[in-house]
Design a protein around this motif. Structure first.
Motif, mmCIF file in Angstrom:
data_model
loop_
_atom_site.group_PDB
_atom_site.id
_atom_site.type_symbol
_atom_site.label_atom_id
_atom_site.label_comp_id
_atom_site.label_asym_id
_atom_site.label_seq_id
_atom_site.Cartn_x
_atom_site.Cartn_y
_atom_site.Cartn_z
ATOM 1 N N TYR A 72 -14.877 1.176 -4.178
ATOM 2 C CA TYR A 72 -14.191 2.427 -4.521
ATOM 3 C C TYR A 72 -15.218 3.559 -4.514
ATOM 4 O O TYR A 72 -16.402 3.351 -4.751
ATOM 5 C CB TYR A 72 -13.518 2.345 -5.889
ATOM 6 C CG TYR A 72 -14.483 2.128 -7.033
ATOM 7 C CD1 TYR A 72 -15.038 3.210 -7.717
ATOM 8 C CD2 TYR A 72 -14.862 0.849 -7.429
ATOM 9 C CE1 TYR A 72 -15.936 3.019 -8.756
ATOM 10 C CE2 TYR A 72 -15.760 0.641 -8.465
ATOM 11 C CZ TYR A 72 -16.291 1.723 -9.124
ATOM 12 O OH TYR A 72 -17.177 1.540 -10.143
ATOM 13 N N GLN A 85 -9.887 3.564 -3.019
ATOM 14 C CA GLN A 85 -10.184 2.169 -3.367
ATOM 15 C C GLN A 85 -9.817 1.251 -2.219
ATOM 16 O O GLN A 85 -8.752 1.393 -1.605
ATOM 17 C CB GLN A 85 -9.408 1.757 -4.619
ATOM 18 C CG GLN A 85 -9.704 0.329 -5.069
ATOM 19 C CD GLN A 85 -8.964 -0.040 -6.341
ATOM 20 O OE1 GLN A 85 -8.024 0.639 -6.728
ATOM 21 N NE2 GLN A 85 -9.385 -1.113 -6.984
ATOM 22 N N ASP A 100 -6.389 2.578 -0.592
ATOM 23 C CA ASP A 100 -5.476 3.416 -1.363
ATOM 24 C C ASP A 100 -6.197 4.645 -1.881
ATOM 25 O O ASP A 100 -7.413 4.622 -2.133
ATOM 26 C CB ASP A 100 -4.895 2.652 -2.567
ATOM 27 C CG ASP A 100 -4.055 1.459 -2.143
ATOM 28 O OD1 ASP A 100 -3.581 1.457 -0.996
ATOM 29 O OD2 ASP A 100 -3.886 0.539 -2.957
ATOM 30 N N VAL A 147 -6.027 7.368 -5.103
ATOM 31 C CA VAL A 147 -5.466 7.522 -6.449
ATOM 32 C C VAL A 147 -5.789 8.932 -6.924
ATOM 33 O O VAL A 147 -6.957 9.326 -7.027
ATOM 34 C CB VAL A 147 -6.056 6.487 -7.422
ATOM 35 C CG1 VAL A 147 -5.439 6.651 -8.809
ATOM 36 C CG2 VAL A 147 -5.839 5.075 -6.888
ATOM 37 N N ARG A 148 -4.722 9.686 -7.203
ATOM 38 C CA ARG A 148 -4.890 11.065 -7.700
ATOM 39 C C ARG A 148 -3.832 11.321 -8.760
ATOM 40 O O ARG A 148 -2.640 11.084 -8.530
ATOM 41 C CB ARG A 148 -4.742 12.066 -6.556
ATOM 42 C CG ARG A 148 -4.823 13.519 -7.008
ATOM 43 C CD ARG A 148 -4.742 14.463 -5.832
ATOM 44 N NE ARG A 148 -4.737 15.856 -6.273
ATOM 45 C CZ ARG A 148 -3.726 16.697 -6.084
ATOM 46 N NH1 ARG A 148 -2.626 16.297 -5.439
ATOM 47 N NH2 ARG A 148 -3.790 17.937 -6.527
ATOM 48 N N GLU A 182 -3.169 9.656 -11.331
ATOM 49 C CA GLU A 182 -2.525 8.387 -11.653
ATOM 50 C C GLU A 182 -1.426 8.012 -10.660
ATOM 51 O O GLU A 182 -0.594 7.146 -10.936
ATOM 52 C CB GLU A 182 -1.948 8.417 -13.073
ATOM 53 C CG GLU A 182 -3.009 8.649 -14.148
ATOM 54 C CD GLU A 182 -2.436 8.609 -15.545
ATOM 55 O OE1 GLU A 182 -1.200 8.459 -15.664
ATOM 56 O OE2 GLU A 182 -3.213 8.725 -16.503
ATOM 57 N N THR A 183 -1.426 8.651 -9.489
ATOM 58 C CA THR A 183 -0.480 8.307 -8.438
ATOM 59 C C THR A 183 -1.236 7.632 -7.307
ATOM 60 O O THR A 183 -2.206 8.178 -6.779
ATOM 61 C CB THR A 183 0.231 9.568 -7.910
ATOM 62 O OG1 THR A 183 0.916 10.211 -8.984
ATOM 63 C CG2 THR A 183 1.220 9.207 -6.809
ATOM 64 N N ARG A 184 -0.792 6.425 -6.926
ATOM 65 C CA ARG A 184 -1.458 5.644 -5.892
ATOM 66 C C ARG A 184 -0.650 5.698 -4.597
ATOM 67 O O ARG A 184 0.572 5.519 -4.603
ATOM 68 C CB ARG A 184 -1.624 4.196 -6.348
ATOM 69 C CG ARG A 184 -2.298 3.282 -5.317
ATOM 70 C CD ARG A 184 -2.394 1.860 -5.857
ATOM 71 N NE ARG A 184 -3.316 1.787 -6.981
ATOM 72 C CZ ARG A 184 -4.612 1.518 -6.866
ATOM 73 N NH1 ARG A 184 -5.135 1.295 -5.667
ATOM 74 N NH2 ARG A 184 -5.371 1.453 -7.940
ATOM 75 N N SER A 185 -1.336 5.937 -3.492
ATOM 76 C CA SER A 185 -0.689 5.919 -2.183
ATOM 77 C C SER A 185 -1.597 5.192 -1.197
ATOM 78 O O SER A 185 -2.815 5.330 -1.244
ATOM 79 C CB SER A 185 -0.401 7.340 -1.699
ATOM 80 O OG SER A 185 -1.597 8.101 -1.654
#
Length: 629
Positions: free
Chosen positions: A503, A520, A536, A538-539, A541-544
């Motif tokens: 990460y 990550q 992925d 992460v921003r 607390e939203t993962r895409s």
């Protein structure tokens, strides 16, 4: 635990400091200097302090703390928007020569600035010509050259011609009144000269202004998106090399001493262990073109400064016209400096974190530069062809016939600067291709962030060049950040770097603001089949999911069935093929199992086993990251 560590560090620091104090006291007692140690500094500096260097250091720290948001996170400032991306993005050009990529970067540059800047500032001086300082530490009102330039009283009595010439050289009352009576330009000229000789102006305006100005100017010719104050640092070293060649080479060890002192104060006790690391070759992280621009620019400034000073003092009896640095000393000093600072590391980027260094050519170019500098600094002022020389040349042809070795060296030095700086102009004039990024990028305040593999590196290939079997058309893999408005396109984290650490944090932003995105990599390694992974972002607390690799097939076959590990959005799945059919299921969670085509897959810790009857084999295990071990 913290209190114990603090007390241990304090005790070691006190013990070490006491030993240093005792050592200095012994040396002081042996010398009994009575101010001699600082007399040279006080003769050139206000209060014996290089104020201009300190003011510049404070300015660079201010950029790091407030512009790059380093005050918020000292170890991880905002870097991407403060590189020299293009002339079409002035903000990056403005800050790139003063900004830094991390605490280690700024610490190294500023410690070198402290040493090299003090040397260069000493040569320039806060007092034109220096000043006399008596044993009591008080400075006399007149500058040092006055007492050295004027003959003694005895000489005046014994030599009437000297008295006559002295009377002729002294200004008359009428000549002193004349500038005041004409007004305008004369008064402005006197005012400018007085301002230029003012020690406070020289210390707090001229010196820091020259350093910061050169930092901004040098970024205009940078080849690629560079960042850092090192161009100015090399300019300071170049200036010092011309003025004090031997002292400057000796001062290189002073940088090590300053660095050791800093690290000692910061970490008196260090506990470490063997560990792996990841990164490009050390020489591939050097902005050699920017360093060369700085060094040559500093040398040119020093040559102009020294020759101008010689011209102004040529009529004084205290200056020995034969006291000049030899070419061998200058050549050796530049060669030693360049070798220690790896100016020989000429390399080509091959793409995907591969580099090719041309050490022999680089060392030859360094030797050639050292010879040019020696010729410009220590070359003779007599014409190459005295029989063809013209006393006062007025045309280009007459100037060419009257060339001196020193003038030839100076012309070659200017040409070298043009050759080094010129290649940086064209790439900065071209806009980066703003085509859509691959995959499904996320957007943050004008920035786009994605992950891709084996795509064209739009920064390196912005100008298509092919030479000697090499090309600027190269590929890159990793986390890509782009901003069309800022002319930014960069591989912020390489594929290998992310695979090593698992990460990484990507900071985007601008002057005084930042947004952080964590990227990550998560993967499973199929038995003898290689890794299958997804990346992925992460921003907030939203993962895409930005990227999924190709599936990986495990080598073992269970009763004629093959097993494949496949990354998908948000997770992984198992695929079992056999008899012309395929079954698919999500990866089992910890201590759970799933059955596909008669094969049971059991998840135990970080491994997945396939079970059928009495057969049990490992199919995959979780990917491990060296940087976390």
């Amino acid at each position: 635990m913290v209190a114990e560590a603090f007390s241990a560090d304090t005790a070691h620091l006190v013990a070490g400091g006491a030993l240093v104090a005792v050592a200095l006291a012994v040396v002081y007692g042996a010398d009994r200097p009575r101010g001699a140690w600082t007399r040279a500094l006080r003769s050139r500096f206000l209060l014996g302090v290089p104020w201009g260097t300190l003011v510049t250091i404070a300015a660079v720290v201010g950029v790091y703390a407030f512009v790059q948001s380093g005050l918020e996170n000292p170890n991880r400032p905002v870097v991407i928007p403060f590189r020299s991306w293009s002339y079409l993005y002035p903000e990056g050009m403005l800050w790139s020569g003063l900004a830094h990529s991390g605490r280690g970067h700024i610490t190294g540059n500023l410690l070198s600035t402290l040493v090299a800047g003090a040397l260069a500032e000493y040569a320039y001086g806060h007092f034109p010509g220096g000043r006399e300082v008596d044993d009591g530490g008080e400075a006399e009102t007149g500058p040092r050259p006055v007492r050295s330039a004027l003959p003694s009283i005895g000489a005046l009595r014994e030599s009437p011609p000297i008295v006559a010439s002295l009377r002729e050289s002294l200004p008359t009352v009428a000549s002193l009144r004349e500038p005041l009576s004409v007004g305008g330009p004369a008064r402005e000229s006197l005012s400018r000269e007085a301002l230029a000789a003012n020690p406070y102006v020289r210390a707090f305006v001229v010196v820091p202004g020259a350093m910061v100005g050169f930092g901004v100017l040098s970024s205009l010719f940078a080849l690629g998106p560079v960042i850092g104050f090192s161009g100015v640092v090399f300019a300071l070293w170049g200036f010092a090399l011309v003025c004090y060649p031997i002292r400057t080479v000796a001062a290189l060890t002073g940088v090590t001493l300053v660095n050791v002192t800093y690290e000692t104060l910061r970490n008196p006790v260090v506990v470490s262990e063997a560990s792996g690391s990841y990164g490009a070759p050390s020489w591939a992280n050097i902005a050699i073109q920017g360093h060369a621009i700085g060094l040559i620019g500093g040398i040119l400034a020093a040559v102009w400064f020294v020759r101008r000073r010689r011209g102004r003092r040529s009529e004084t009896v205290w200056l020995d016209p034969e006291s000049r640095t030899t070419a061998l000393v200058v050549f050796g000093a530049v060669l030693l400096f360049g070798a220690s600072r790896r100016l020989w590391a000429v390399y080509w980027y091959l793409g995907n974190e591969r580099y090719e260094m041309y050490r022999a050519i680089g060392f030859g170019l360094l030797a050639a530069l050292a010879a040019i500098v020696a010729l410009a600094v220590a070359g003779r002022d007599e014409p190459l062809r005295p029989d063809l020389a013209v006393p006062e040349p007025k045309t280009v042809r007459e100037s060419a016939r009257s060339l001196t070795p020193a003038a030839v060296g100076l012309l070659l030095l200017v040409s070298a600067l043009a050759v080094v700086a010129g290649p940086g102009i064209a790439p900065n004039l071209v806009a980066v291709d703003d085509d859509e990024l691959p995959g499904d990028p996320i957007e943050i305040e004008g920035y786009q962030l994605t992950y891709a593999e084996n795509v064209e590196d739009r920064v390196v290939s912005v100008v298509d060049v092919e030479a000697f079997g090499r090309s600027t058309s190269v590929n890159t893999s990793g986390v890509i950040v782009a901003n069309a408005d800022r002319e930014i396109w960069t591989t912020a984290v390489s594929k290998g770097n992310l695979a090593f650490w698992g990460y990484r944090a990507i900071d985007v932003g601008g002057t005084g603001w930042r947004e952080t995105v964590w990227v990550q990599r998560t993967g499973w390694v199929a038995t003898n089949g290689g890794p299958a992974y997804r990346v992925d972002a992460v921003r907030d607390e939203t993962r895409s999911t930005l990227f999924t690799s190709d599936p990986a097939r495990a080598e073992p076959r269970i009763d004629g069935r093959t097993v494949t590990v496949a990354p998908v959005d948000g997770g992984f799945e198992l695929r079992v093929d056999g008899g012309g059919e395929r079954d698919v299921a999500r990866f089992p969670t910890a201590n759970e199992s799933v059955t596909l085509r008669g094969v049971t897959f059991v998840r135990q810790g970080d491994a997945v086993f396939a079970v059928r009857g009495e057969t049990r084999v490992r199919i995959a295990e979780r990917e491990r990251y060296e940087g976390r071990r």
